[in-house]
Scaffold this motif. Structure first.
Motif, short mmCIF file in Angstrom:
data_model
loop_
_atom_site.label_atom_id
_atom_site.label_comp_id
_atom_site.label_asym_id
_atom_site.label_seq_id
_atom_site.Cartn_x
_atom_site.Cartn_y
_atom_site.Cartn_z
N VAL A 28 1.63 5.26 0.03
CA VAL A 28 1.30 4.09 0.85
C VAL A 28 1.20 2.84 -0.03
CG1 VAL A 28 -0.52 3.03 2.24
CG2 VAL A 28 0.22 5.34 2.74
N THR A 29 0.50 2.96 -1.14
CA THR A 29 0.32 1.81 -2.03
C THR A 29 1.63 1.41 -2.70
OG1 THR A 29 -1.93 2.57 -2.47
CG2 THR A 29 -1.08 0.88 -3.91
N LEU A 30 2.47 2.38 -2.99
CA LEU A 30 3.75 2.09 -3.62
C LEU A 30 4.65 1.26 -2.71
CD1 LEU A 30 5.36 2.70 -6.21
CD2 LEU A 30 6.25 4.72 -5.07
N PHE A 31 4.63 1.57 -1.41
CA PHE A 31 5.51 0.87 -0.48
C PHE A 31 4.85 -0.27 0.28
CE2 PHE A 31 7.71 4.96 -0.90
CZ PHE A 31 8.94 4.49 -1.32
N TRP A 32 3.53 -0.26 0.38
CA TRP A 32 2.82 -1.31 1.12
C TRP A 32 1.70 -1.82 0.22
CZ3 TRP A 32 -1.26 -0.48 5.41
CH2 TRP A 32 -1.58 -1.71 6.00
N HIS A 33 2.03 -2.75 -0.66
CA HIS A 33 1.09 -3.26 -1.66
C HIS A 33 -0.09 -4.00 -1.05
CE1 HIS A 33 3.84 -2.17 -4.82
NE2 HIS A 33 4.82 -2.85 -4.22
N GLU A 34 0.10 -4.57 0.12
CA GLU A 34 -0.93 -5.43 0.71
C GLU A 34 -1.93 -4.68 1.57
OE1 GLU A 34 2.44 -6.23 1.05
OE2 GLU A 34 2.39 -7.53 -0.70
N TRP A 35 -1.98 -3.34 1.49
CA TRP A 35 -2.92 -2.63 2.36
C TRP A 35 -4.36 -2.96 2.00
CZ3 TRP A 35 -6.51 1.06 0.94
CH2 TRP A 35 -6.36 1.66 -0.31
N LEU A 36 -4.63 -3.28 0.75
CA LEU A 36 -5.99 -3.69 0.38
C LEU A 36 -6.36 -5.02 1.03
CD1 LEU A 36 -6.18 -2.87 -3.43
CD2 LEU A 36 -7.46 -1.79 -1.59
N GLU A 37 -5.41 -5.94 1.03
CA GLU A 37 -5.67 -7.25 1.64
C GLU A 37 -5.84 -7.13 3.15
OE1 GLU A 37 -3.35 -6.84 -0.74
OE2 GLU A 37 -3.97 -8.23 -2.32
N ALA A 38 -5.22 -6.12 3.77
CA ALA A 38 -5.37 -5.91 5.21
C ALA A 38 -6.82 -5.59 5.58
CB ALA A 38 -4.45 -4.80 5.68
N PHE A 39 -7.57 -5.04 4.64
CA PHE A 39 -8.98 -4.73 4.86
C PHE A 39 -9.90 -5.83 4.35
CE2 PHE A 39 -7.06 -0.46 4.80
CZ PHE A 39 -7.47 -0.04 6.05
N GLY A 40 -9.32 -6.94 3.91
CA GLY A 40 -10.12 -8.07 3.45
C GLY A 40 -10.55 -7.97 2.00
N PHE A 41 -9.99 -7.04 1.25
CA PHE A 41 -10.35 -6.85 -0.16
C PHE A 41 -9.19 -7.36 -1.02
CE2 PHE A 41 -10.69 -4.00 -3.93
CZ PHE A 41 -11.90 -4.47 -4.39
N ASP A 42 -9.43 -8.40 -1.78
CA ASP A 42 -8.39 -9.01 -2.61
C ASP A 42 -8.91 -9.20 -4.03
OD1 ASP A 42 -6.02 -10.15 -3.38
OD2 ASP A 42 -6.43 -12.09 -2.45
N PRO A 43 -8.92 -8.14 -4.83
CA PRO A 43 -9.50 -8.22 -6.17
C PRO A 43 -8.70 -9.07 -7.14
CG PRO A 43 -8.46 -6.10 -5.88
CD PRO A 43 -8.40 -6.81 -4.54
N ASP A 44 -7.39 -9.19 -6.94
CA ASP A 44 -6.56 -9.92 -7.90
C ASP A 44 -6.05 -11.25 -7.35
OD1 ASP A 44 -4.80 -9.00 -6.04
OD2 ASP A 44 -3.62 -7.78 -7.42
#
Length: 81
Positions: A28-44
């Motif tokens: 999932v992370t390999l193909f959809w990098h923005e899944w963290l941002e979808a949950f409102g978490f943007d560490p970088d």
């Protein structure tokens, strides 16, 4: 004729589930990098470096837990007790 039944320890099931979950999250992370941002978490802050770090860590955990689960399965299959 006696039926032999293989019983594995809970440790095997934990390792196998961990390998499966981290493997799915890796893909999932390999193909959809923005899944963290979808949950409102943007560490970088949109850099993408955190996602690549997560991809690497998930891959390492998946490979390690798969190897340990495999060795646990082989140990159980070999032991007659």
């Amino acid at each position: 004729m006696a039926e032999s039944r293989v019983t594995v320890r809970r440790r095997f099931w934990f390792e196998a589930v961990l390998a499966a979950v981290t493997g799915v999250l890796f893909v999932v992370t390999l193909f959809w990098h923005e899944w963290l941002e979808a949950f409102g978490f943007d560490p970088d802050h949109g850099d993408g470096s955190a996602e690549w770090l997560i991809v690497g860590v998930l891959l390492l955990i998946c490979v390690a837990s798969s190897a340990v689960a495999r060795s646990e399965w082989r140990r159980t299959a070999i032991d007659p007790a």
